[in-house]
Design an enzyme around this catalytic site. Structure first.
Site, short mmCIF file in Angstrom:
data_model
loop_
_atom_site.label_atom_id
_atom_site.label_comp_id
_atom_site.label_asym_id
_atom_site.label_seq_id
_atom_site.Cartn_x
_atom_site.Cartn_y
_atom_site.Cartn_z
CE LYS A 1 15.25 25.92 -15.51
NZ LYS A 1 14.79 26.88 -14.49
CD GLN B 1 11.90 28.94 -14.56
OE1 GLN B 1 12.41 27.88 -14.24
NE2 GLN B 1 12.58 29.88 -15.17
CG ASP C 1 16.71 27.20 -8.77
OD1 ASP C 1 17.40 27.08 -9.79
OD2 ASP C 1 15.48 27.40 -8.78
N1 GUN Z 1 14.62 32.14 -13.81
C1 GUN Z 1 15.72 32.46 -14.52
N2 GUN Z 1 16.75 31.68 -14.15
C2 GUN Z 1 16.29 30.86 -13.18
C3 GUN Z 1 16.88 29.83 -12.40
O1 GUN Z 1 18.07 29.50 -12.52
N3 GUN Z 1 16.07 29.22 -11.51
C4 GUN Z 1 14.77 29.56 -11.35
N4 GUN Z 1 14.06 28.89 -10.44
N5 GUN Z 1 14.18 30.51 -12.05
C5 GUN Z 1 14.95 31.15 -12.96
#
Ligand code: GUN
Length: 273
Positions: A47, A91, A114
């Protein structure tokens, strides 16, 4: 045909980069990583790399595994109140002693890149525009659109009911006027549901969509990504068999993964203030 997420994601990232370039003030995404989950560390690194690529400022805040819920909540409050921060992503998964719903709920909906907060989930559910759509389902919709796959009126099956993929995916398909069936671990005959679907989206993390299950000329999107018994990266779909009857299939890797990142960058480029 392959639903090429890698190629499509590059196109999206290029557009996001152009948009960000024109902004007077650069967006600033803050990713909070709690603990030492190795997969999470890789996701967060990816990311951050993408953010740099498109010109979005990004900061990763690493917090220790034993961080308390209160400490994390106070960090989120600080980020909510910091006008320099335009996007906040915590996350997941979080360590078990932390209530993830409590944490997600604390994020300001206008910084919730998100799309996981109750306000954004609720907005999507009642037909109001959310500030952000969840990255993976939004990425999948963009991938289907790139290949001009009709969604309106399609019989779709979503396998998995997570807050991250399954549930928002179903909502986004409904918004586009698809007929949606959600399957999960208590569904009695998944095969029966899959075999009549025009579009199958699997987000389970187990080999579940096998050879003769899918309808001829259907579209199969594989969200799963895990290591098989030989340590090979694989998805939910038995690619070789299913690709012989499906019209379109997304590969793992190179399908939904890069689309999720591009979709997140699209979100992170949005600034509300
Ligand atoms: N863990 C797995 N996929 C995601 C996501 O799209 N966002 C976040 N914050 N954690 C994740």
């Amino acid at each position: 045909m392959i639903l090429d997420g890698k190629k499509t994601s590059l196109k999206i990232l290029e557009k996001v980069k152009e948009k960000v370039n024109k902004l007077e003030k650069k967006p600033h995404l803050v990713v909070v990583l709690v603990g030492d989950n190795p997969a999470s560390k890789i996701y967060v690194r990816n990311k951050q790399k993408a953010a740099i690529q498109v010109g979005i400022n990004s900061t990763v805040i690493e917090m220790e595994e034993h961080t308390t819920e209160e400490e994390l909540l106070s960090k989120i409050e600080e980020l909510n109140n910091n006008s320099d921060v335009t996007g906040i992503l915590v996350q997941l998964p979080l360590p078990e002693h932390i209530d993830k719903n409590k944490i997600v709920t604390a994020i300001s909906p206008k910084k919730d890149v998100d799309g996981f907060t109750p306000e954004n989930v609720g907005r999507l559910a009642i037909g109001l525009e959310p500030y952000f759509y969840p990255a993976t389902p939004q990425g999948i919709i963009m991938l289907l659109d790139e290949y001009n796959i009709p969604i309106q009126g399609a019989d779709t099956v979503v396998i998995g009911r997570s807050n991250i993929v399954g549930k928002p995916m179903a909502q986004m398909l409904l918004k586009r006027n698809a007929t949606v069936t959600i399957c999960h671990s208590y569904t009695t005959d998944i095969e029966d549901k899959i075999k009549t679907a025009d579009i199958v989206i699997s987000a389970v993390g187990k080999k579940i969509v096998r050879c003769k299950m899918v309808k001829k000329n259907s579209v199969v999107v594989d969200v799963g990504i895990f290591k098989d018994e030989n340590g090979q990266l694989t998805g939910d779909v038995d690619f070789d068999f299913v690709s012989s009857s499906a019209a379109y299939i997304s590969p793992v890797p190179g399908g939904v993964g890069p689309m999720t990142i591009a979709s997140l960058m699209l979100n992170a480029s949005k600034v509300y203030q």
